[in-house]
Design a protein around this motif. Structure first.
Motif, PDB file in Angstrom:
ATOM      1  N   TRP A  89       4.134  -4.123   7.288  1.00  0.00           N
ATOM      2  CA  TRP A  89       4.079  -2.780   6.704  1.00  0.00           C
ATOM      3  C   TRP A  89       2.989  -1.935   7.358  1.00  0.00           C
ATOM      4  O   TRP A  89       3.141  -0.718   7.489  1.00  0.00           O
ATOM      5  N   ARG A  90       1.893  -2.561   7.783  1.00  0.00           N
ATOM      6  CA  ARG A  90       0.858  -1.797   8.483  1.00  0.00           C
ATOM      7  C   ARG A  90       1.434  -1.217   9.779  1.00  0.00           C
ATOM      8  O   ARG A  90       1.119  -0.092  10.166  1.00  0.00           O
ATOM      9  N   GLU A  91       2.289  -1.978  10.438  1.00  0.00           N
ATOM     10  CA  GLU A  91       2.914  -1.489  11.667  1.00  0.00           C
ATOM     11  C   GLU A  91       3.849  -0.321  11.394  1.00  0.00           C
ATOM     12  O   GLU A  91       4.126   0.478  12.295  1.00  0.00           O
ATOM     13  N   LYS A  92       4.326  -0.195  10.163  1.00  0.00           N
ATOM     14  CA  LYS A  92       5.220   0.900   9.793  1.00  0.00           C
ATOM     15  C   LYS A  92       4.469   2.079   9.173  1.00  0.00           C
ATOM     16  O   LYS A  92       5.090   2.982   8.614  1.00  0.00           O
ATOM     17  N   GLY A  93       3.147   2.074   9.262  1.00  0.00           N
ATOM     18  CA  GLY A  93       2.373   3.229   8.837  1.00  0.00           C
ATOM     19  C   GLY A  93       1.845   3.185   7.424  1.00  0.00           C
ATOM     20  O   GLY A  93       1.331   4.196   6.923  1.00  0.00           O
ATOM     21  N   PHE A  94       1.924   2.048   6.743  1.00  0.00           N
ATOM     22  CA  PHE A  94       1.375   1.938   5.394  1.00  0.00           C
ATOM     23  C   PHE A  94      -0.110   1.591   5.467  1.00  0.00           C
ATOM     24  O   PHE A  94      -0.531   0.787   6.305  1.00  0.00           O
ATOM     25  N   HIS A  95      -0.893   2.207   4.579  1.00  0.00           N
ATOM     26  CA  HIS A  95      -2.324   1.919   4.550  1.00  0.00           C
ATOM     27  C   HIS A  95      -2.683   1.212   3.243  1.00  0.00           C
ATOM     28  O   HIS A  95      -2.019   1.401   2.216  1.00  0.00           O
ATOM     29  N   PRO A  96      -3.724   0.401   3.257  1.00  0.00           N
ATOM     30  CA  PRO A  96      -4.049  -0.411   2.074  1.00  0.00           C
ATOM     31  C   PRO A  96      -4.621   0.419   0.937  1.00  0.00           C
ATOM     32  O   PRO A  96      -5.256   1.455   1.152  1.00  0.00           O
ATOM     33  N   LEU A 142      16.632  14.527  11.289  1.00  0.00           N
ATOM     34  CA  LEU A 142      16.925  13.174  11.743  1.00  0.00           C
ATOM     35  C   LEU A 142      16.609  12.175  10.638  1.00  0.00           C
ATOM     36  O   LEU A 142      15.695  12.382   9.834  1.00  0.00           O
ATOM     37  N   ALA A 143      17.362  11.108  10.603  1.00  0.00           N
ATOM     38  CA  ALA A 143      17.153  10.080   9.580  1.00  0.00           C
ATOM     39  C   ALA A 143      15.801   9.409   9.764  1.00  0.00           C
ATOM     40  O   ALA A 143      15.374   9.128  10.891  1.00  0.00           O
ATOM     41  N   ALA A 144      15.125   9.167   8.665  1.00  0.00           N
ATOM     42  CA  ALA A 144      13.840   8.476   8.710  1.00  0.00           C
ATOM     43  C   ALA A 144      14.065   6.970   8.720  1.00  0.00           C
ATOM     44  O   ALA A 144      15.102   6.467   8.286  1.00  0.00           O
ATOM     45  N   GLU A 145      13.081   6.255   9.203  1.00  0.00           N
ATOM     46  CA  GLU A 145      13.163   4.799   9.204  1.00  0.00           C
ATOM     47  C   GLU A 145      13.053   4.293   7.768  1.00  0.00           C
ATOM     48  O   GLU A 145      12.132   4.667   7.041  1.00  0.00           O
ATOM     49  N   PRO A 146      13.972   3.447   7.314  1.00  0.00           N
ATOM     50  CA  PRO A 146      13.905   2.953   5.931  1.00  0.00           C
ATOM     51  C   PRO A 146      12.642   2.128   5.690  1.00  0.00           C
ATOM     52  O   PRO A 146      12.136   1.460   6.596  1.00  0.00           O
ATOM     53  N   THR A 147      12.158   2.177   4.466  1.00  0.00           N
ATOM     54  CA  THR A 147      10.962   1.408   4.090  1.00  0.00           C
ATOM     55  C   THR A 147      11.201   0.736   2.742  1.00  0.00           C
ATOM     56  O   THR A 147      10.433   0.908   1.799  1.00  0.00           O
ATOM     57  N   ARG A 148      12.266  -0.046   2.646  1.00  0.00           N
ATOM     58  CA  ARG A 148      12.636  -0.697   1.392  1.00  0.00           C
ATOM     59  C   ARG A 148      11.850  -1.995   1.229  1.00  0.00           C
ATOM     60  O   ARG A 148      11.902  -2.874   2.093  1.00  0.00           O
ATOM     61  N   LEU A 149      11.147  -2.088   0.120  1.00  0.00           N
ATOM     62  CA  LEU A 149      10.322  -3.260  -0.143  1.00  0.00           C
ATOM     63  C   LEU A 149      11.199  -4.508  -0.209  1.00  0.00           C
ATOM     64  O   LEU A 149      12.231  -4.522  -0.872  1.00  0.00           O
ATOM     65  N   GLY A 150      10.786  -5.543   0.504  1.00  0.00           N
ATOM     66  CA  GLY A 150      11.539  -6.783   0.525  1.00  0.00           C
ATOM     67  C   GLY A 150      12.655  -6.815   1.543  1.00  0.00           C
ATOM     68  O   GLY A 150      13.305  -7.849   1.714  1.00  0.00           O
ATOM     69  N   ILE A 151      12.888  -5.691   2.236  1.00  0.00           N
ATOM     70  CA  ILE A 151      13.996  -5.624   3.191  1.00  0.00           C
ATOM     71  C   ILE A 151      13.507  -5.264   4.591  1.00  0.00           C
ATOM     72  O   ILE A 151      13.747  -5.996   5.552  1.00  0.00           O
ATOM     73  N   ASP A 152      12.817  -4.145   4.718  1.00  0.00           N
ATOM     74  CA  ASP A 152      12.515  -3.603   6.038  1.00  0.00           C
ATOM     75  C   ASP A 152      11.251  -4.173   6.667  1.00  0.00           C
ATOM     76  O   ASP A 152      10.971  -3.908   7.839  1.00  0.00           O
ATOM     77  N   ALA A 153      10.474  -4.916   5.930  1.00  0.00           N
ATOM     78  CA  ALA A 153       9.354  -5.703   6.456  1.00  0.00           C
ATOM     79  C   ALA A 153       9.103  -6.815   5.450  1.00  0.00           C
ATOM     80  O   ALA A 153       9.328  -6.640   4.247  1.00  0.00           O
ATOM     81  N   GLN A 154       8.641  -7.945   5.939  1.00  0.00           N
ATOM     82  CA  GLN A 154       8.477  -9.105   5.067  1.00  0.00           C
ATOM     83  C   GLN A 154       7.019  -9.509   4.869  1.00  0.00           C
ATOM     84  O   GLN A 154       6.731 -10.418   4.096  1.00  0.00           O
ATOM     85  N   GLY A 176       0.798  -1.213   0.000  1.00  0.00           N
ATOM     86  CA  GLY A 176       0.000   0.000   0.000  1.00  0.00           C
ATOM     87  C   GLY A 176       0.832   1.264   0.000  1.00  0.00           C
ATOM     88  O   GLY A 176       1.931   1.305  -0.558  1.00  0.00           O
ATOM     89  N   ALA A 177       0.321   2.306   0.649  1.00  0.00           N
ATOM     90  CA  ALA A 177       0.901   3.645   0.550  1.00  0.00           C
ATOM     91  C   ALA A 177       1.229   4.205   1.928  1.00  0.00           C
ATOM     92  O   ALA A 177       0.705   3.760   2.951  1.00  0.00           O
ATOM     93  N   ASN A 178       2.105   5.224   1.901  1.00  0.00           N
ATOM     94  CA  ASN A 178       2.536   5.882   3.131  1.00  0.00           C
ATOM     95  C   ASN A 178       2.779   7.354   2.812  1.00  0.00           C
ATOM     96  O   ASN A 178       3.463   7.671   1.832  1.00  0.00           O
ATOM     97  N   PRO A 179       2.254   8.284   3.605  1.00  0.00           N
ATOM     98  CA  PRO A 179       2.387   9.706   3.272  1.00  0.00           C
ATOM     99  C   PRO A 179       3.769  10.290   3.531  1.00  0.00           C
ATOM    100  O   PRO A 179       4.059  11.405   3.081  1.00  0.00           O
ATOM    101  N   GLN A 180       4.631   9.568   4.241  1.00  0.00           N
ATOM    102  CA  GLN A 180       5.948  10.117   4.565  1.00  0.00           C
ATOM    103  C   GLN A 180       6.843  10.151   3.329  1.00  0.00           C
ATOM    104  O   GLN A 180       6.929   9.179   2.583  1.00  0.00           O
ATOM    105  N   LYS A 181       7.529  11.264   3.127  1.00  0.00           N
ATOM    106  CA  LYS A 181       8.463  11.370   2.015  1.00  0.00           C
ATOM    107  C   LYS A 181       9.735  10.579   2.316  1.00  0.00           C
ATOM    108  O   LYS A 181      10.255  10.610   3.429  1.00  0.00           O
ATOM    109  N   VAL A 182      10.234   9.899   1.301  1.00  0.00           N
ATOM    110  CA  VAL A 182      11.493   9.183   1.451  1.00  0.00           C
ATOM    111  C   VAL A 182      12.655  10.171   1.527  1.00  0.00           C
ATOM    112  O   VAL A 182      13.543  10.052   2.373  1.00  0.00           O
TER     113      VAL A 182
END
Length: 373
Positions: free
Chosen positions: A93-100, A76-88, A63-69
């Motif tokens: 991903w829902r726990e990291k703020g992504f919405h469907p 301060l550094a943002a938490e990475p959100t790399r597909l296939g790496i930072d959540a499996q 899904g999507a997340n409003p935070q800019k990469v």
């Protein structure tokens, strides 16, 4: 609460169907080509609008997340959100703020449409087409640093009221009738997608050969593999018997790619990706109860786009070349470098015990890849 009353409770499911199933075949033949042609030009990169990557089923389910990469004023550094790496998982991903962007509630045709953000923005463009003018209205912002408008399904009505012309594809012509009807029916059916194609036996054997080489036990091999990984972690690895270092291209473009990743698990076990911000960051071996890092080839199923695709050929000649650089020369590695940032971030310190000529040739003879990276 309002969404639950209207559409039922959240139920995250895997939309990927078995590769040979009718639903998976329909997705690959009818749906994926449309997404590739009309959507991934914008929604394929790490910094895609709203971080929505439509280049793979995993990205659609995330899904999507409003935070800019990338944000130039962020301190301060943002938490990475790399597909296939930072959540499996999608739940991760829902726990990291992504919405469907597809329905995750009651699975029935009406709810699949009404609770799908993708359908809503496609229908918006259909109902509010662009004006028949040569220049877009001033309402459209196409600047690189524009404000992101990442509506959730719950707030979509406000988005529609404020920007009725901002349906998808954004600032581009609407889908034609055939494309629109096919995507609508797909969403209505629950947005089924395809599991990856099973790897053929010959590819599995080649992966095993390379992982066996990269994960040798000697200090010499471990340091050489670390050097290779830190230079190839962005590469799209593929297998081809064509010779190296000459201008040639496969008659049939490769369709199977891999990424070189660090893993807490050895070859033969499922990959457990080391999700650090940088390739030389401390992997936290003690926290994971392991004594060493393993270098694994992870199947990369995303659609390839030119702006992120850095192909790198693997074959017997490549392995022999790497051995000639790092295994055959007479030198000794007395100790593996640690992951203290002052050491790991400085290749002249971290790889001091590798022959200078080997490091030089590794960079020079693959100058196109090195410069591109």
């Amino acid at each position: 609460m309002e969404s639950e009353q209207m559409f039922g409770p959240v139920e995250i499911t895997d939309h990927r169907k078995p590769f040979d199933s009718h639903e998976a075949i329909t997705y690959r033949e009818d749906i994926e080509p449309m997404l590739n042609q009309r959507c991934v030009v914008c929604h394929a990169c790490y910094d895609a609008p709203c971080q929505l990557k439509l280049s793979s089923p995993e990205g659609i389910m995330r899904g999507a997340n409003p935070q800019k990469v990338y944000h130039g004023t962020r301190l301060l550094a943002a938490e990475p959100t790399r597909l296939g790496i930072d959540a499996q998982t999608t739940a991760g991903w829902r726990e990291k703020g992504f919405h469907p962007v597809i329905n995750e509630r009651n699975q029935d045709p009406q709810t699949n449409l009404a609770n799908s953000l993708i359908y809503q923005v496609l229908a918006q463009k259909k109902n509010h087409p662009l004006p028949d003018k040569a220049i877009l209205p001033d309402d459209f912002d196409l600047s690189l640093n524009r404000e992101q408008m990442c509506s959730t399904r719950e707030k979509y009505a406000d988005y529609l009221d404020e920007h009725p012309l901002w349906g998808m594809p954004y600032a581009l012509p609407a889908l034609n009738d055939t494309e629109y009807l096919r995507l609508t029916q797909w969403i209505k059916d629950g947005a089924p997608m395809s599991a990856p194609r099973p790897l053929p036996d010959d590819i599995i054997e080649k992966v095993a050969d390379w992982e066996a080489y990269l994960n040798g036990d000697s200090l010499k091999q471990q340091l050489a593999s670390r050097y290779m990984y830190e230079h190839l972690f962005l590469a799209s690895l593929y297998f081809s018997d064509l010779p190296l270092f000459v201008e040639n291209a496969p008659e049939t473009p490769p369709s199977v790619f891999f990424r070189l990743v660090r893993s807490y698990t050895p070859p033969g076990e499922p990959i457990s990706v080391v999700a650090t911000r940088r390739p030389y960051d401390d992997p936290g071996l003690g926290e994971h109860g392991v004594e060493r890092i393993y270098y694994r080839l992870q199947h990369d199923t995303e659609v390839k786009v030119a702006k992120t695709h850095m192909p790198y050929r693997l074959n017997e000649q490549r392995m022999d070349w790497m051995k000639s650089l790092f295994n055959e020369p007479d030198y000794e590695v007395t100790k593996l470098p640690g992951y203290d940032n002052k050491v790991s971030s400085n290749p002249f310190i971290a790889f001091d015990e590798l022959p200078v000529s080997s490091r030089y040739r590794f960079m020079l003879e693959e100058a196109e890849y090195t410069i591109r990276g």
